[in-house]
Write a protein that holds these residues in place. Structure first.
Motif, short mmCIF file in Angstrom:
data_model
loop_
_atom_site.label_atom_id
_atom_site.label_comp_id
_atom_site.label_asym_id
_atom_site.label_seq_id
_atom_site.Cartn_x
_atom_site.Cartn_y
_atom_site.Cartn_z
N PRO A 58 40.43 36.64 38.77
CA PRO A 58 40.42 37.37 37.16
C PRO A 58 38.47 37.89 37.00
CG PRO A 58 40.37 34.74 36.93
CD PRO A 58 40.72 34.90 37.97
N TRP A 59 38.53 38.32 35.52
CA TRP A 59 37.47 39.21 35.60
C TRP A 59 36.43 37.77 35.08
CZ3 TRP A 59 34.97 43.10 36.19
CH2 TRP A 59 35.87 44.51 35.77
N THR A 60 36.48 36.83 35.05
CA THR A 60 35.33 35.63 34.98
C THR A 60 34.98 35.63 36.35
OG1 THR A 60 35.06 33.55 33.49
CG2 THR A 60 37.42 33.45 35.10
N GLU A 61 35.79 35.12 37.51
CA GLU A 61 35.43 35.06 38.25
C GLU A 61 35.15 36.36 38.94
OE1 GLU A 61 38.76 33.16 40.12
OE2 GLU A 61 38.96 31.52 38.27
N VAL A 62 35.08 37.52 38.61
CA VAL A 62 34.61 38.79 39.63
C VAL A 62 32.84 39.30 39.70
CG1 VAL A 62 36.66 38.63 40.40
CG2 VAL A 62 35.43 39.83 38.87
N THR A 63 32.22 38.60 38.25
CA THR A 63 30.66 38.92 37.30
C THR A 63 30.20 37.70 37.54
OG1 THR A 63 31.57 38.13 35.58
CG2 THR A 63 32.04 40.45 35.79
N ASP A 64 28.94 38.26 37.65
CA ASP A 64 27.70 37.42 38.68
C ASP A 64 26.83 36.91 37.16
OD1 ASP A 64 25.71 35.85 40.62
OD2 ASP A 64 24.35 37.49 39.59
N PRO A 65 26.31 35.45 37.16
CA PRO A 65 25.63 35.37 35.89
C PRO A 65 24.32 36.32 35.63
CG PRO A 65 26.67 33.28 36.83
CD PRO A 65 26.69 34.48 37.63
N ALA A 66 23.60 36.45 36.43
CA ALA A 66 22.01 36.96 36.67
C ALA A 66 22.53 38.45 36.35
CB ALA A 66 21.57 36.76 37.84
N ALA A 67 23.49 39.29 36.98
CA ALA A 67 23.92 40.41 36.58
C ALA A 67 24.42 40.74 35.03
CB ALA A 67 24.93 40.73 37.38
N GLU A 68 25.06 39.34 34.60
CA GLU A 68 25.38 39.81 33.10
C GLU A 68 24.38 39.90 32.71
OE1 GLU A 68 29.24 37.69 31.09
OE2 GLU A 68 29.51 37.37 33.81
N THR A 77 29.68 44.45 27.47
CA THR A 77 30.83 43.26 27.79
C THR A 77 31.67 43.04 28.55
OG1 THR A 77 32.00 44.27 26.24
CG2 THR A 77 30.63 42.86 24.93
N ARG A 78 32.32 42.19 29.70
CA ARG A 78 33.44 41.63 30.14
C ARG A 78 34.32 41.50 29.46
NH1 ARG A 78 31.97 35.75 32.33
NH2 ARG A 78 33.05 35.35 31.21
N PRO A 79 35.09 42.26 30.53
CA PRO A 79 36.44 42.35 29.69
C PRO A 79 37.72 41.18 29.84
CG PRO A 79 36.26 44.62 31.41
CD PRO A 79 35.18 43.18 31.69
N ASP A 80 38.73 40.98 29.47
CA ASP A 80 39.38 39.80 28.90
C ASP A 80 39.36 38.68 30.21
OD1 ASP A 80 40.94 37.62 28.19
OD2 ASP A 80 42.63 38.99 28.14
N ASP A 81 38.85 37.89 30.19
CA ASP A 81 38.86 36.76 31.32
C ASP A 81 40.12 36.67 32.03
OD1 ASP A 81 36.28 36.85 31.00
OD2 ASP A 81 36.03 34.71 30.09
N ALA A 82 41.30 36.73 31.30
CA ALA A 82 42.42 36.48 31.69
C ALA A 82 42.86 37.25 32.24
CB ALA A 82 43.63 35.74 30.61
N THR A 83 42.50 38.81 32.17
CA THR A 83 43.45 39.85 32.99
C THR A 83 42.71 39.50 34.20
OG1 THR A 83 41.43 41.50 31.93
CG2 THR A 83 43.63 41.07 30.83
N TYR A 84 43.25 40.20 35.52
CA TYR A 84 42.82 40.46 36.75
C TYR A 84 42.59 42.28 37.48
CZ TYR A 84 45.18 36.14 38.09
OH TYR A 84 45.01 35.23 37.59
N PRO A 85 40.87 42.66 37.13
CA PRO A 85 40.67 43.68 37.76
C PRO A 85 41.34 44.19 39.16
CG PRO A 85 38.87 42.04 38.51
CD PRO A 85 39.55 41.64 37.15
N THR A 86 40.77 46.22 39.17
CA THR A 86 42.23 46.31 39.86
C THR A 86 40.81 46.82 40.77
OG1 THR A 86 41.73 48.65 39.04
CG2 THR A 86 43.74 47.12 39.28
N GLY A 87 40.31 47.89 42.18
CA GLY A 87 38.52 48.14 42.55
C GLY A 87 38.24 48.94 41.25
#
Length: 454
Positions: A58-68, A77-87
């Motif tokens: 999910p989105w919460t696991e594919v963004t980096d803290p320093a990048a945010e 803002t990061r998309p809904d943490d419960a959703t899964y991004p595509t490419g």
């Protein structure tokens, strides 16, 4: 020509993918100057190639803290943490991050060589005191030389798909049949691609998440287009873990994907050929392809072949650098035993950073998918922790470099598909494994952690 003092030089990052851009963000946070060299025309060019495929994480696991932190002032803002991004991850996260970095990212810059300034691979004298020289070829057709204090290679493995041949080399006839062989999961929403596979008999080779994805897509197509059928070719047999963890998998998207592949077989949209190690690709009289195994077995003709047997790192432009790589996995020597799919199990992988990623040549690092060489189990979160540790080391903060803080998801059942962020990028189509660490870990790098069972 006098070279600048090393500490005044930028850190060159090769690749503007998720881990490369995370490295740049951490360098900025450390007050260091990054220069990201991206061969493609946009951030995450390789990611855009599989924009039709959903990630496992999910989105919460594919963004980096320093990048945010860099993105926050822009209103991102990061998309809904419960959703899964595509490419589409590239457009929604990577490109905005690259835009914030501005001229610290250069597009159309293909790295063709890395060396110590004035020193080839053989020379010892004064080697460590010399900066790096990075040779690039630009989109305009010019050549340039960039001097760098350190190099972080996050170029990934996307450009190096493994061949069809079971021995790791192209099968006899594979190259001449290239017009009917693909090495990526097809985007069947593209009308031209859909026409290529609709009503056709297609061989899908591999047993990783990429193969699962292709089987699921072709099964959906078979429900709409008569005559569509997949022949699933596995170099091993079908066992209890072939389809992954299913409903027991704590990466639900991965478990669901395995169940879709299983349904494709059970519903008759795909048939399996097990223990089949391809040696030759022949042309039938009607122009279709016949796959021949090492044991002499021949499959009925197919119209198309999709090869999903993994990816390999491109080390050619590092030929003048002294790398310490495992002879099998092509991963850093200290890291390889932790990720070896021949022996890897859930409890044998622990968080890693600069110590496991260092080489005989100081201040050069392979990170992200490339750091794993040919091994299959990799998460974006792992790459983000790698570059956090490495950038701390480059900045001289050894305490932070030695400390690992990482939260990994429990990954369910071991074996089968392996652990990947994107299901069409399995690095070893016939390898499996997983790593689990359901709690936040703060340990010294190189100290085995007690991890949860799969």
């Amino acid at each position: 020509m006098t070279t600048p003092a090393t500490h005044d030089l930028p850190v060159v990052v090769i690749g503007a993918g998720p881990v490369g851009l995370a490295a740049a963000a951490h360098l900025v946070e450390r007050g260091l100057e990054p220069l990201v060299l991206e061969a493609g025309p946009a951030a995450g060019t390789a990611v855009l190639d599989w924009a039709h495929v959903r990630l496992f994480s999910p989105w919460t696991e594919v963004t980096d803290p320093a990048a945010e932190k860099l993105l926050a002032p822009t209103g991102w803002t990061r998309p809904d943490d419960a959703t899964y991004p595509t490419g589409g991850w590239a457009e929604r996260y990577l490109q905005p991050l690259a835009d914030v970095l501005g001229d610290k990212v250069r597009y159309g810059a293909t790295v063709t060589g890395v060396a110590r300034a004035g020193r080839d691979r053989i020379v010892d004298s004064g080697r460590d005191e010399q900066p790096f020289t990075v040779h690039i070829h630009t989109a305009a057709g010019t050549e340039e030389r960039i001097t760098a204090r350190a190099v972080i290679d996050a170029s990934g493995t996307w450009s190096g798909p493994a061949p069809l041949g079971a021995n790791g080399l192209p099968a006899l006839g594979e190259k001449t049949a290239a017009d009917h062989i693909a090495y990526r999961v097809p985007d069947l929403k593209d009308p031209a691609v859909r026409t290529r596979y609709a009503g056709k008999r297609t061989a899908v080779i591999g047993s990783g998440a990429s193969a699962f994805t292709a089987l699921a897509y072709l099964a959906d197509l078979a429900k709409e287009e008569d005559g569509t059928h997949a022949v699933w070719i596995l170099r091993r047999g079908i066992g209890a873990n072939t389809y992954g963890g299913g409903e027991a998998d704590q990466l639900p998207a991965r478990g669901a994907l395995g169940l879709r592949a299983k349904a494709a077989v059970e519903d008759g949209h795909a048939s399996a050929a097990t223990g089949f190690r391809t040696q030759t690709v022949e042309r039938a009289v009607d122009g279709r392809l016949v796959l021949v195994a090492e044991d002499g077995r021949r499959l009925d003709p197919v119209d198309e072949v999709i090869v999903l047997t993994g990816f390999r790192p491109d080390l050619s432009f590092l030929s003048e650098i002294r790398l310490g790589l495992d002879e099998r996995l092509q991963a850093p020597t200290a890291l390889a035993p932790l990720i070896d799919p021949n022996v890897h199990s859930c409890g044998t992988v622990y968080p890693h950073g600069v110590n496991e990623l260092s080489h005989p040549e100081q201040d050069i690092y392979l990170v992200g998918m490339k750091s794993y060489g040919r091994a299959p189990t990799f998460l974006a979160m792992t790459g983000y922790e790698q570059v956090r540790s490495i950038t701390a080391a480059i900045a001289g903060d050894r305490e932070a470099a030695e400390r690992v803080e990482l939260t990994l998801p429990e990954t369910g059942v071991c074996g089968g598909a392996g652990l990947f962020d994107k299901p069409d990028a399995a690095q070893a189509g016939d390898s499996g494994g997983c790593c689990a660490a359901p709690t936040t870990l703060q340990i010294g790098i190189g100290t085995p952690a007690s991890t949860g069972g799969c």
